[in-house]
Design a protein around this motif. Structure first.
Motif, PDB file in Angstrom:
ATOM      1  N   GLU A  47       0.839  -1.189   0.000  1.00 51.96           N
ATOM      2  CA  GLU A  47       0.000   0.000   0.000  1.00 51.96           C
ATOM      3  C   GLU A  47       0.884   1.252   0.000  1.00 51.96           C
ATOM      4  O   GLU A  47       2.041   1.206   0.419  1.00 51.96           O
ATOM      5  CB  GLU A  47      -0.902   0.013   1.239  1.00 51.96           C
ATOM      6  CG  GLU A  47      -1.847  -1.153   1.327  1.00 51.96           C
ATOM      7  CD  GLU A  47      -2.952  -1.098   0.303  1.00 51.96           C
ATOM      8  OE1 GLU A  47      -3.336   0.008  -0.119  1.00 51.96           O
ATOM      9  OE2 GLU A  47      -3.443  -2.182  -0.088  1.00 51.96           O
TER      10      GLU A  47
ATOM     11  N   ALA B 234      -0.297   5.176  18.368  1.00 47.07           N
ATOM     12  CA  ALA B 234       0.217   4.383  17.242  1.00 47.07           C
ATOM     13  C   ALA B 234       1.728   4.192  17.349  1.00 47.07           C
ATOM     14  O   ALA B 234       2.255   3.122  17.007  1.00 47.07           O
ATOM     15  CB  ALA B 234      -0.151   5.057  15.918  1.00 47.07           C
TER      16      ALA B 234
ATOM     17  N   ARG C 284       1.046   4.270   6.530  1.00 46.30           N
ATOM     18  CA  ARG C 284       0.299   3.683   5.413  1.00 46.30           C
ATOM     19  C   ARG C 284      -0.977   4.494   5.209  1.00 46.30           C
ATOM     20  O   ARG C 284      -1.729   4.743   6.159  1.00 46.30           O
ATOM     21  CB  ARG C 284      -0.023   2.220   5.713  1.00 46.30           C
ATOM     22  CG  ARG C 284      -0.603   1.483   4.538  1.00 46.30           C
ATOM     23  CD  ARG C 284      -0.579  -0.020   4.708  1.00 46.30           C
ATOM     24  NE  ARG C 284      -1.110  -0.440   5.988  1.00 46.30           N
ATOM     25  CZ  ARG C 284      -0.794  -1.588   6.588  1.00 46.30           C
ATOM     26  NH1 ARG C 284       0.054  -2.422   6.020  1.00 46.30           N
ATOM     27  NH2 ARG C 284      -1.324  -1.913   7.743  1.00 46.30           N
ATOM     28  N   GLN C 285      -1.213   4.924   3.982  1.00 51.10           N
ATOM     29  CA  GLN C 285      -2.311   5.854   3.712  1.00 51.10           C
ATOM     30  C   GLN C 285      -3.688   5.230   3.884  1.00 51.10           C
ATOM     31  O   GLN C 285      -4.619   5.904   4.317  1.00 51.10           O
ATOM     32  CB  GLN C 285      -2.164   6.450   2.311  1.00 51.10           C
ATOM     33  CG  GLN C 285      -0.956   7.374   2.223  1.00 51.10           C
ATOM     34  CD  GLN C 285      -0.860   8.094   0.897  1.00 51.10           C
ATOM     35  OE1 GLN C 285      -1.852   8.327   0.233  1.00 51.10           O
ATOM     36  NE2 GLN C 285       0.354   8.456   0.523  1.00 51.10           N
ATOM     37  N   CYS C 286      -3.842   3.944   3.583  1.00 52.35           N
ATOM     38  CA  CYS C 286      -5.183   3.347   3.631  1.00 52.35           C
ATOM     39  C   CYS C 286      -5.730   3.198   5.044  1.00 52.35           C
ATOM     40  O   CYS C 286      -6.950   3.212   5.241  1.00 52.35           O
ATOM     41  CB  CYS C 286      -5.196   2.008   2.902  1.00 52.35           C
ATOM     42  SG  CYS C 286      -4.254   0.699   3.718  1.00 52.35           S
ATOM     43  N   ASP C 287      -4.850   3.071   6.050  1.00 47.14           N
ATOM     44  CA  ASP C 287      -5.338   2.860   7.422  1.00 47.14           C
ATOM     45  C   ASP C 287      -4.602   3.694   8.475  1.00 47.14           C
ATOM     46  O   ASP C 287      -4.850   3.545   9.669  1.00 47.14           O
ATOM     47  CB  ASP C 287      -5.278   1.385   7.792  1.00 47.14           C
ATOM     48  CG  ASP C 287      -3.863   0.794   7.744  1.00 47.14           C
ATOM     49  OD1 ASP C 287      -2.893   1.541   7.484  1.00 47.14           O
ATOM     50  OD2 ASP C 287      -3.738  -0.423   7.967  1.00 47.14           O
ATOM     51  N   ASN C 288      -3.688   4.561   8.040  1.00 43.61           N
ATOM     52  CA  ASN C 288      -2.920   5.433   8.938  1.00 43.61           C
ATOM     53  C   ASN C 288      -2.092   4.672   9.970  1.00 43.61           C
ATOM     54  O   ASN C 288      -1.780   5.200  11.033  1.00 43.61           O
ATOM     55  CB  ASN C 288      -3.825   6.455   9.631  1.00 43.61           C
ATOM     56  CG  ASN C 288      -4.288   7.514   8.666  1.00 43.61           C
ATOM     57  OD1 ASN C 288      -3.512   7.998   7.846  1.00 43.61           O
ATOM     58  ND2 ASN C 288      -5.565   7.857   8.731  1.00 43.61           N
ATOM     59  N   LYS C 289      -1.700   3.447   9.649  1.00 45.93           N
ATOM     60  CA  LYS C 289      -0.851   2.659  10.542  1.00 45.93           C
ATOM     61  C   LYS C 289       0.606   3.069  10.333  1.00 45.93           C
ATOM     62  O   LYS C 289       1.050   3.244   9.190  1.00 45.93           O
ATOM     63  CB  LYS C 289      -1.014   1.175  10.229  1.00 45.93           C
ATOM     64  CG  LYS C 289      -0.226   0.258  11.145  1.00 45.93           C
ATOM     65  CD  LYS C 289      -0.527  -1.203  10.848  1.00 45.93           C
ATOM     66  CE  LYS C 289       0.168  -2.116  11.835  1.00 45.93           C
ATOM     67  NZ  LYS C 289      -0.188  -3.532  11.585  1.00 45.93           N
TER      68      LYS C 289
ATOM     69  N   GLU D 289       5.470  -5.987   9.149  1.00 41.37           N
ATOM     70  CA  GLU D 289       5.266  -5.391   7.823  1.00 41.37           C
ATOM     71  C   GLU D 289       6.499  -5.501   6.919  1.00 41.37           C
ATOM     72  O   GLU D 289       6.571  -4.875   5.877  1.00 41.37           O
ATOM     73  CB  GLU D 289       4.863  -3.919   7.959  1.00 41.37           C
ATOM     74  CG  GLU D 289       3.547  -3.712   8.685  1.00 41.37           C
ATOM     75  CD  GLU D 289       2.323  -4.196   7.914  1.00 41.37           C
ATOM     76  OE1 GLU D 289       2.435  -4.446   6.688  1.00 41.37           O
ATOM     77  OE2 GLU D 289       1.250  -4.336   8.527  1.00 41.37           O
TER      78      GLU D 289
END
Length: 176
Positions: free
Chosen positions: A2, A16, A73-78, A109
């Motif tokens: 992602e 986080a 990560r842009q899709c889930d802000n992790k 990851e």
């Protein structure tokens, strides 16, 4: 893989960031490369330290001006990783071993291409600082990091013992 973006640490990242750090510790990894000593400090103390180190007027006397980012990560802000970009090598340790860029990817990851993406984003940032080449160092047995650095244009220039006696590779990347 992602898409990721680099974000400067803020107060709202605390939960986080603590999760990121705790994952390393859970995997029995107690040094988090590129974290600007986050592995040794509580978040609030670390945030002040990295903010101070980002400015010439407040950088610690034993360090250099540096920009520390979370790779998010842009899709889930992790938080997927961290990268520390030192603006100069005006420090004996950095000049000998640490280099301009240090980075880490959270254990769960890894092997997904995030390290390469992070380093490439970091190299783009280094260009904005006016750097025309950057140094990176890693242990000789850290094959994933060696592969990442080479994918990003790294040229091996030196192999020598690190402070702990293990062999370290020194790479230079020339920026276009």
């Amino acid at each position: 893989m992602e898409q990721i973006k680099l974000q400067l640490p803020k107060t709202y990242h605390k939960e986080a960031a603590e999760d990121y750090k705790n994952e390393f510790f859970k995997y029995n990894e107690f040094v988090i490369n590129g974290s600007a000593l986050f592995d040794q400090m509580k978040y609030e103390q670390w945030l002040v330290n990295t903010t101070n180190n980002s400015k010439e007027s407040t950088v610690r006397a034993d360090w250099v001006v540096a920009s520390t980012f979370f790779a998010v990560r842009q899709c889930d802000n992790k938080i997927i990783g961290m990268i520390d970009i030192r603006h100069t090598l005006n420090n004996d340790f950095l000049m000998q071993y640490g280099g301009h860029i240090g980075y880490s990817v959270r254990p769960s990851e890894r092997k997904k291409g995030y390290a390469t993406a992070m380093v490439r984003l970091g190299l783009n940032y280094a260009k904005t600082l006016g750097l025309n080449k950057v140094m990176l160092g890693c242990y000789a047995d850290n094959v994933p990091s060696i592969q990442t650095i080479k994918k990003c244009g790294g040229i091996l220039t030196e192999i020598k013992p690190y402070l702990d006696g293990k062999s370290i590779h020194i790479y230079w990347i020339y920026l276009q």
